[in-house]
Design an enzyme around this catalytic site. Structure first.
Site, PDB file in Angstrom:
ATOM      1  N   ASP A 103      10.133 -20.698  12.244  1.00 27.68           N
ATOM      2  CA  ASP A 103      10.762 -21.045  11.018  1.00 27.68           C
ATOM      3  C   ASP A 103      10.787 -22.533  10.772  1.00 27.68           C
ATOM      4  O   ASP A 103      11.167 -23.159   9.819  1.00 27.68           O
ATOM      5  CB  ASP A 103      12.291 -20.657  11.141  1.00 27.68           C
TER       6      ASP A 103
ATOM      7  N   LYS B  33      18.529 -21.669   6.224  1.00 24.71           N
ATOM      8  CA  LYS B  33      17.542 -20.989   5.292  1.00 24.71           C
ATOM      9  C   LYS B  33      18.063 -19.556   5.346  1.00 24.71           C
ATOM     10  O   LYS B  33      18.738 -19.117   6.313  1.00 24.71           O
ATOM     11  CB  LYS B  33      16.125 -20.998   5.783  1.00 24.71           C
TER      12      LYS B  33
HETATM   13  O1  C5P Z   1       9.169 -18.170  16.552  1.00 22.36           O
HETATM   14  P1  C5P Z   1      10.688 -18.139  17.280  1.00 22.36           P
HETATM   15  O2  C5P Z   1      10.515 -18.761  18.665  1.00 22.36           O
HETATM   16  O3  C5P Z   1      11.728 -18.440  16.649  1.00 22.36           O
HETATM   17  O4  C5P Z   1      10.708 -16.548  17.566  1.00 22.36           O
HETATM   18  C1  C5P Z   1      11.540 -16.284  18.513  1.00 22.36           C
HETATM   19  C2  C5P Z   1      11.514 -14.653  18.956  1.00 22.36           C
HETATM   20  O5  C5P Z   1      11.470 -14.035  18.006  1.00 22.36           O
HETATM   21  C3  C5P Z   1      10.137 -14.693  19.317  1.00 22.36           C
HETATM   22  O6  C5P Z   1       9.894 -14.758  20.926  1.00 22.36           O
HETATM   23  C4  C5P Z   1       9.753 -13.136  18.805  1.00 22.36           C
HETATM   24  O7  C5P Z   1      10.452 -12.199  19.973  1.00 22.36           O
HETATM   25  C5  C5P Z   1      10.630 -12.944  17.677  1.00 22.36           C
HETATM   26  N1  C5P Z   1       9.632 -13.199  16.735  1.00 22.36           N
HETATM   27  C6  C5P Z   1       8.764 -12.085  16.234  1.00 22.36           C
HETATM   28  N2  C5P Z   1       7.795 -12.076  15.165  1.00 22.36           N
HETATM   29  C7  C5P Z   1       7.943 -13.312  14.486  1.00 22.36           C
HETATM   30  C8  C5P Z   1       9.006 -14.443  14.557  1.00 22.36           C
HETATM   31  C9  C5P Z   1       9.770 -14.108  15.720  1.00 22.36           C
HETATM   32  O8  C5P Z   1       8.668 -11.071  17.076  1.00 22.36           O
HETATM   33  N3  C5P Z   1       7.349 -13.538  13.275  1.00 22.36           N
END
Ligand code: C5P
Length: 307
Positions: A143, A13
């Site tokens: 995602d 993506k």
């Molecule tokens: O959701 P995911 O595990 O992919 O996110 C990885 C990291 O990215 C989270 O631990 C956070 O630090 C950051 N993140 C964030 N805000 C989001 C998505 C991700 O701060 N909306």
């Protein structure tokens, strides 16, 4: 059952717009984003086994040395979450064949998790309702739901609330792969640091970007592309700025850091223009050969298998 397998293909993506708000109490940031799935796919084979869960990985033009193969791998965690949801063990061997650059901001790990979730659901005949699969996907990563849905979609919440968007036409992208040292949490931390005591406003998707997508107008879309994480990614990787400038000053219709980076993407008006942009960036900026893809494409889907 042992030996039965399901193959799933799942796309990378990019974020056409990525609006980021001030950090929430849970550490995540509220997003208003437009996702687009593009034609660069990882393949995940989900095979029933009598033993404990195993994951192997191979790469095609991609360095997979950093991909974890233990229980921390998001694809294995996806199968475990599906098993917990149904209150049963789902003993699988997963093989992940990667074409999506690792840790580049293209959701490679998330898309493998989406593929594993779908593949295990089909392999074990679980028929998990779509809403429940999307709910499980959201627990795995921001995602992951989008990687199941694909196409072009709005992402709200922390990115996990996905609503498809109507678009016209197809969009050609030059993807300049880069996996050089930007972790997503580090980029979000840098975003917070750059904002300091001046909190980011509530995030929004630009109306002009949605209008360009509705009209199928790549030139308008190129001018409307925006990523609030770009200053943070560039602060940690200043060299990306030259590349983005080259894309914006004539080479392409628009340029973006992909998600949290460091991969960059360049919008083009067709395959011939994309080859030209790739050549220009290579000769003037010394980039590696790019990957030319088009979007939107569907999300994770079963492409084969046998019982
Ligand atoms: O959701 P995911 O595990 O992919 O996110 C990885 C990291 O990215 C989270 O631990 C956070 O630090 C950051 N993140 C964030 N805000 C989001 C998505 C991700 O701060 N909306």
């Amino acid at each position: 059952m042992s030996g039965a397998e399901v193959r799933v293909s799942s796309p990378a993506k990019i974020n056409l717009s990525l609006g980021v708000g001030p950090v929430r109490d849970d550490g995540y940031h509220p997003l208003a984003t437009v996702y687009q799935a593009v034609g660069l796919y990882d393949e995940v084979v989900v095979r029933a086994t009598d033993g404990s869960p195993v994951l192997t990985v191979s790469g095609e033009g991609v360095d997979v040395a950093e991909v974890p193969t233990d229980g921390s791998n998001l694809a294995l965690r996806a199968v475990a979450a599906l098993g917990d949801h149904h209150g049963r063990e789902l003993p699988v061997e997963l093989h992940v064949h990667k074409r999506i650059p690792v840790a580049g901001g293209l959701a490679g790990g998330s898309t493998d998790a989406a593929a594993a979730l779908l593949g295990a659901d089909v392999l074990f005949g679980l028929h998990t309702p779509r809403e429940e699969l999307l709910g499980l996907a959201a627990t795995l990563g921001s995602d992951v739901p989008f990687c199941l849905v694909g196409g072009t979609a709005l992402g709200g919440g922390r990115g996990e609330v996905v609503t498809p968007v109507m678009t016209r036409g197809e969009y050609w992208w030059v993807v300049v792969p880069d996996s050089g040292g930007l972790s997503t949490p580090a980029v979000y931390r840098e975003f917070d640091r750059l904002h300091g005591d001046d909190p980011a406003p509530d995030p929004e998707v630009p109306d002009e970007l949605l209008a360009a997508l509705r009209a199928g107008d790549a030139v308008r879309l190129g001018a409307a592309l925006v990523n609030d994480l770009e200053p943070a990614a560039v602060s940690l990787r200043p060299d990306l700025l030259h590349l983005l400038r080259a894309g914006r000053q004539g080479a392409a219709l628009g340029a973006l850091v992909s998600g949290s980076g460091p991969t960059t993407v360049f919008l083009c008006d067709g395959p011939v223009h994309a080859e030209e942009v790739d050549r220009t960036l290579r000769s003037e900026q010394g980039t590696r050969p790019a990957i030319v893809v088009k979007g939107p494409v569907p999300g994770a889907r079963v492409t084969g298998g046998h019982r």
